[in-house]
Design a protein around this motif. Structure first.
Motif, short mmCIF file in Angstrom:
data_model
loop_
_atom_site.label_atom_id
_atom_site.label_comp_id
_atom_site.label_asym_id
_atom_site.label_seq_id
_atom_site.Cartn_x
_atom_site.Cartn_y
_atom_site.Cartn_z
N LEU A 35 1.00 -1.13 0.43
CA LEU A 35 0.41 0.11 0.20
C LEU A 35 0.56 1.34 0.00
O LEU A 35 0.07 1.91 -0.68
N ALA A 36 2.23 0.91 0.97
CA ALA A 36 2.99 2.18 0.86
C ALA A 36 3.48 2.85 -0.91
O ALA A 36 3.60 4.18 -0.72
N ARG A 37 3.78 1.71 -1.28
CA ARG A 37 4.59 1.78 -2.31
C ARG A 37 3.57 2.47 -2.75
O ARG A 37 4.03 2.87 -3.95
N TRP A 38 2.00 2.00 -3.05
CA TRP A 38 1.37 1.83 -4.84
C TRP A 38 0.77 4.02 -4.39
O TRP A 38 1.13 4.62 -5.35
N ARG A 39 0.83 4.28 -3.10
CA ARG A 39 0.70 5.52 -1.83
C ARG A 39 1.69 6.85 -2.75
O ARG A 39 2.18 7.79 -3.27
#
Length: 208
Positions: free
Chosen positions: A202-206
């Motif tokens: 999720l952090a990489r996507w955001r």
């Protein structure tokens, strides 16, 4: 299905009802169930938009559908205009996918692909490319960078591709490709994309 060219293609979508505490459980362990549900709803919306733009006949297959008040001929709110089914109570994800493929082929499809709802990078272009590649390949796979795959396309049912796999692990793609090679299937690969399963994903996507 009729026998016109468009109806010979069919897209299978494996999804879940957006229910608190029953989606994105790995992600929920890090950000909480409510936040994980919000992320899942976002992924559902993205996937539904990509499917709509692809304009390919599709069926939604729901896992563990528990609360649906709809009649089977009514569309799901998250998937307007698409028919839906409940996944069979099979022992493994592979068996459930094989069942969905078998139904599509039995109904007259000649090019069938399956996707999930975890991949924010999936676009209508990837879906179109998969079906284009199926015109001269036996199988098409969309690799996920966690070792799984976000799309599998076939021209006929290949039971071995759904058997003897440890699902949701980093070996799924490699084991599937090994089976495809053993079966002498002409196989094509789509671009590698990211699935959203963990806080790190999720952090990489955001972060973009």
């Amino acid at each position: 299905m009729t026998t016109n060219k468009q109806d010979q293609t069919h897209l299978l979508i494996f999804a879940r009802e957006p229910m608190l505490g029953r989606v994105k459980t790995r992600l929920a362990a890090g950000i909480g169930a409510e936040a994980a549900l919000a992320v899942y709803r976002e992924l559902l919306t993205h996937t539904a938009q990509a499917v709509a733009k692809a304009q390919i006949p599709a069926t939604v297959w729901l896992a563990e559908a528990l609360t649906l008040p709809l009649a089977s001929n009514e569309a799901l709110p998250e998937w307007p205009g698409l028919p839906w089914r409940v996944q069979p109570a099979a022992d493994s994800l592979g068996a459930r996918m094989a069942h969905a493929f078998a139904e599509a082929f039995a109904a007259g499809a000649t090019h069938v692909a399956i996707i999930g709802t975890d991949c924010p990078g999936l676009t209508c272009a990837h879906i179109a490319q998969a079906f284009s590649l199926l015109t001269d390949h036996d199988a098409v796979l969309g690799p996920a960078d966690d070792g799984g795959y976000y799309l599998l396309g076939l021209r006929q049912l290949q039971p071995a591709l759904f058997e003897n796999k440890t699902w949701s692990t980093p070996t799924v793609l490699a084991d599937t490709l090994a089976d495809a090679q053993r079966l002498n299937l002409r196989t094509a690969l789509l671009p590698t994309l990211h699935d959203i399963d963990s806080v790190e994903d999720l952090a990489r996507w955001r972060a973009g």
